[in-house]
Scaffold this active site. Sequence first.
Site, PDB file in Angstrom:
ATOM      1  N   CYS A   1       0.832  -1.196   0.000  1.00  0.00           N
ATOM      2  CA  CYS A   1       0.000   0.000   0.000  1.00  0.00           C
ATOM      3  C   CYS A   1       0.873   1.255   0.000  1.00  0.00           C
ATOM      4  O   CYS A   1       1.344   1.694   1.054  1.00  0.00           O
ATOM      5  CB  CYS A   1      -0.916  -0.015   1.227  1.00  0.00           C
ATOM      6  SG  CYS A   1      -1.978   1.422   1.316  1.00  0.00           S
TER       7      CYS A   1
ATOM      8  N   CYS B   1      -0.383   4.111   2.089  1.00  0.00           N
ATOM      9  CA  CYS B   1      -0.234   3.978   3.555  1.00  0.00           C
ATOM     10  C   CYS B   1       1.220   4.202   3.964  1.00  0.00           C
ATOM     11  O   CYS B   1       1.496   4.831   4.980  1.00  0.00           O
ATOM     12  CB  CYS B   1      -0.614   2.588   4.041  1.00  0.00           C
ATOM     13  SG  CYS B   1      -2.029   1.857   3.265  1.00  0.00           S
ATOM     14  N   ASP B   2       2.155   3.636   3.200  1.00  0.00           N
ATOM     15  CA  ASP B   2       3.545   3.556   3.659  1.00  0.00           C
ATOM     16  C   ASP B   2       4.509   4.469   2.902  1.00  0.00           C
ATOM     17  O   ASP B   2       5.676   4.583   3.284  1.00  0.00           O
ATOM     18  CB  ASP B   2       4.052   2.105   3.516  1.00  0.00           C
ATOM     19  CG  ASP B   2       3.215   1.138   4.340  1.00  0.00           C
ATOM     20  OD1 ASP B   2       2.668   1.577   5.364  1.00  0.00           O
ATOM     21  OD2 ASP B   2       3.101  -0.026   3.950  1.00  0.00           O
TER      22      ASP B   2
HETATM   23  C1  FAD Z   1      -4.632   0.964  -2.549  1.00  0.00           C
HETATM   24  C2  FAD Z   1      -6.051   1.053  -3.079  1.00  0.00           C
HETATM   25  C3  FAD Z   1      -6.515   2.237  -3.627  1.00  0.00           C
HETATM   26  C4  FAD Z   1      -7.843   2.335  -4.110  1.00  0.00           C
HETATM   27  N1  FAD Z   1      -8.263   3.525  -4.604  1.00  0.00           N
HETATM   28  C5  FAD Z   1      -9.545   3.659  -5.005  1.00  0.00           C
HETATM   29  C6  FAD Z   1     -10.036   4.909  -5.458  1.00  0.00           C
HETATM   30  O1  FAD Z   1      -9.305   5.908  -5.486  1.00  0.00           O
HETATM   31  N2  FAD Z   1     -11.317   4.976  -5.873  1.00  0.00           N
HETATM   32  C7  FAD Z   1     -12.156   3.890  -5.857  1.00  0.00           C
HETATM   33  O2  FAD Z   1     -13.330   4.036  -6.220  1.00  0.00           O
HETATM   34  N3  FAD Z   1     -11.718   2.698  -5.429  1.00  0.00           N
HETATM   35  C8  FAD Z   1     -10.443   2.544  -4.993  1.00  0.00           C
HETATM   36  N4  FAD Z   1      -9.988   1.333  -4.572  1.00  0.00           N
HETATM   37  C9  FAD Z   1     -10.900   0.168  -4.630  1.00  0.00           C
HETATM   38  C10 FAD Z   1     -11.927   0.202  -3.489  1.00  0.00           C
HETATM   39  O3  FAD Z   1     -11.269   0.427  -2.254  1.00  0.00           O
HETATM   40  C11 FAD Z   1     -12.693  -1.125  -3.449  1.00  0.00           C
HETATM   41  O4  FAD Z   1     -13.298  -1.352  -4.701  1.00  0.00           O
HETATM   42  C12 FAD Z   1     -13.782  -1.101  -2.379  1.00  0.00           C
HETATM   43  O5  FAD Z   1     -13.224  -0.872  -1.101  1.00  0.00           O
HETATM   44  C13 FAD Z   1     -14.537  -2.423  -2.349  1.00  0.00           C
HETATM   45  O6  FAD Z   1     -15.462  -2.376  -1.311  1.00  0.00           O
HETATM   46  P1  FAD Z   1     -16.066  -3.712  -0.660  1.00  0.00           P
HETATM   47  O7  FAD Z   1     -16.978  -3.263   0.411  1.00  0.00           O
HETATM   48  O8  FAD Z   1     -16.575  -4.596  -1.717  1.00  0.00           O
HETATM   49  O9  FAD Z   1     -14.813  -4.507  -0.058  1.00  0.00           O
HETATM   50  P2  FAD Z   1     -13.661  -4.093   1.004  1.00  0.00           P
HETATM   51  O10 FAD Z   1     -13.383  -2.647   0.934  1.00  0.00           O
HETATM   52  O11 FAD Z   1     -12.572  -5.063   0.719  1.00  0.00           O
HETATM   53  O12 FAD Z   1     -14.330  -4.437   2.406  1.00  0.00           O
HETATM   54  C14 FAD Z   1     -14.626  -5.745   2.803  1.00  0.00           C
HETATM   55  C15 FAD Z   1     -14.798  -5.795   4.319  1.00  0.00           C
HETATM   56  O13 FAD Z   1     -15.188  -7.129   4.692  1.00  0.00           O
HETATM   57  C16 FAD Z   1     -14.444  -7.540   5.827  1.00  0.00           C
HETATM   58  N5  FAD Z   1     -14.364  -9.006   5.806  1.00  0.00           N
HETATM   59  C17 FAD Z   1     -13.705  -9.783   4.898  1.00  0.00           C
HETATM   60  N6  FAD Z   1     -13.853 -11.091   5.182  1.00  0.00           N
HETATM   61  C18 FAD Z   1     -14.622 -11.147   6.301  1.00  0.00           C
HETATM   62  C19 FAD Z   1     -15.108 -12.230   7.101  1.00  0.00           C
HETATM   63  N7  FAD Z   1     -14.852 -13.511   6.782  1.00  0.00           N
HETATM   64  N8  FAD Z   1     -15.864 -11.950   8.199  1.00  0.00           N
HETATM   65  C20 FAD Z   1     -16.141 -10.650   8.523  1.00  0.00           C
HETATM   66  N9  FAD Z   1     -15.688  -9.588   7.817  1.00  0.00           N
HETATM   67  C21 FAD Z   1     -14.946  -9.832   6.707  1.00  0.00           C
HETATM   68  C22 FAD Z   1     -13.090  -6.864   5.641  1.00  0.00           C
HETATM   69  O14 FAD Z   1     -12.407  -6.752   6.884  1.00  0.00           O
HETATM   70  C23 FAD Z   1     -13.501  -5.500   5.072  1.00  0.00           C
HETATM   71  O15 FAD Z   1     -13.747  -4.556   6.081  1.00  0.00           O
HETATM   72  C24 FAD Z   1      -8.699   1.199  -4.053  1.00  0.00           C
HETATM   73  C25 FAD Z   1      -8.238   0.009  -3.500  1.00  0.00           C
HETATM   74  C26 FAD Z   1      -6.930  -0.079  -3.006  1.00  0.00           C
HETATM   75  C27 FAD Z   1      -6.455  -1.370  -2.383  1.00  0.00           C
END
Ligand code: FAD
Length: 306
Positions: free
Chosen positions: A135, A138-139
């Site tokens: 990341c 972050c870092d």
């Molecule tokens: C470095 C980086 C930069 C990004 N920049 C952008 C950006 O600028 N703009 C943009 O639109 N998107 C960006 N993205 C993409 C975006 O962050 C993701 O598409 C989005 O967060 C997906 O959301 P989600 O809720 O599907 O999953 P996630 O954000 O992955 O959340 C999933 C959650 O489920 C929890 N979880 C997982 N397994 C379990 C389990 N078994 N039991 C209980 N809890 C669980 C996890 O702890 C987490 O909190 C970026 C991603 C990264 C990594």
Amino acid sequence: MNVYDLIIIGSGPAGLAAAIYAQRAKLNTLVIEKAMVSGGQVLNTYEVDNYPGLPGIGGYDLGLKFREHADKLGAVFAEDDVVRVEDEGDGKVKRVIGQDHTYEARALIIATGAHHRLLGVPGEERLSGSGVSYCATCDGAFFRNKVTAVIGGGDVAVEDAIFLARMCSKVYVVHRRAELRAAKSLQEKLFSLDNVEMVWDSVAEEICGENRVESLKLSNVKTGEKREISLQGVFIAVGITPESQAFEGLVDMEGGYIKAGEDCLSSAPGIFAAGDVRQKQLRQIITAAADGANAVTSAERYLMKH
Ligand SMILES: Cc1cc2nc3c(=O)[nH]c(=O)nc-3n(C[C@H](O)[C@H](O)[C@H](O)COP(=O)(O)OP(=O)(O)OC[C@H]3O[C@@H](n4cnc5c(N)ncnc54)[C@H](O)[C@@H]3O)c2cc1C
């Protein structure tokens, strides 16, 4: 045991958007999150510049805002890591098995997102947190005026390299092919930077260093030529893996992504998939949030019928 109308597993953008919609729909809902803080991958994002209405917002702030909104509407959260789901079929109560407790609901939304993929080279695990990072946002600040490399060729790799170039003295971008997969606009920006050097057709063979990263050994996949670069940081951006292991055998998947359309309905009636864990074209905050809303609408329809 309390049988909820709906259990949402995960509280990233998809899970939190679902929680907001579920509260407004007056569904008796529980959100289960394994991390101490809600927000998912967004928490690791330095700056989000593509979420409508909030240009340039910090990822951490956006994650908190999503959670605050759900809290304000009275969403109920439990901290637990879901390891398995037992489902006896259409109209039956679904049992969610966490590391700490078991929960029951009439419908489920799986919103467990994704995590960074490992490179799988010697030195990677040993030096993770000691110069190896997944990341940049972050870092990156720890590598001010230092030499770093980004490994990968997609949007995230190029974004990371652009970000690092603002603070590092030099950034190598190591990619196994002769052209990047990243959006053309990002590539243009990257190629305009004086302190970025592309290392084409090359793969990392080893990350070296005693207690911290000191160098990166590379091999050219076309010529076989070996090269060792002195540096202090290696940022790995080679893709993501869906967080779906707990649901294997429960719902149909492809490549670990849960098969579901825009209605978020999985192969199992009453179980919906939202966000990055769903098979879809674009994995972003806005599409994850949209999935959360669609999944609740589908869950409401399902609950009305059962
Ligand atoms: C470095 C980086 C930069 C990004 N920049 C952008 C950006 O600028 N703009 C943009 O639109 N998107 C960006 N993205 C993409 C975006 O962050 C993701 O598409 C989005 O967060 C997906 O959301 P989600 O809720 O599907 O999953 P996630 O954000 O992955 O959340 C999933 C959650 O489920 C929890 N979880 C997982 N397994 C379990 C389990 N078994 N039991 C209980 N809890 C669980 C996890 O702890 C987490 O909190 C970026 C991603 C990264 C990594």
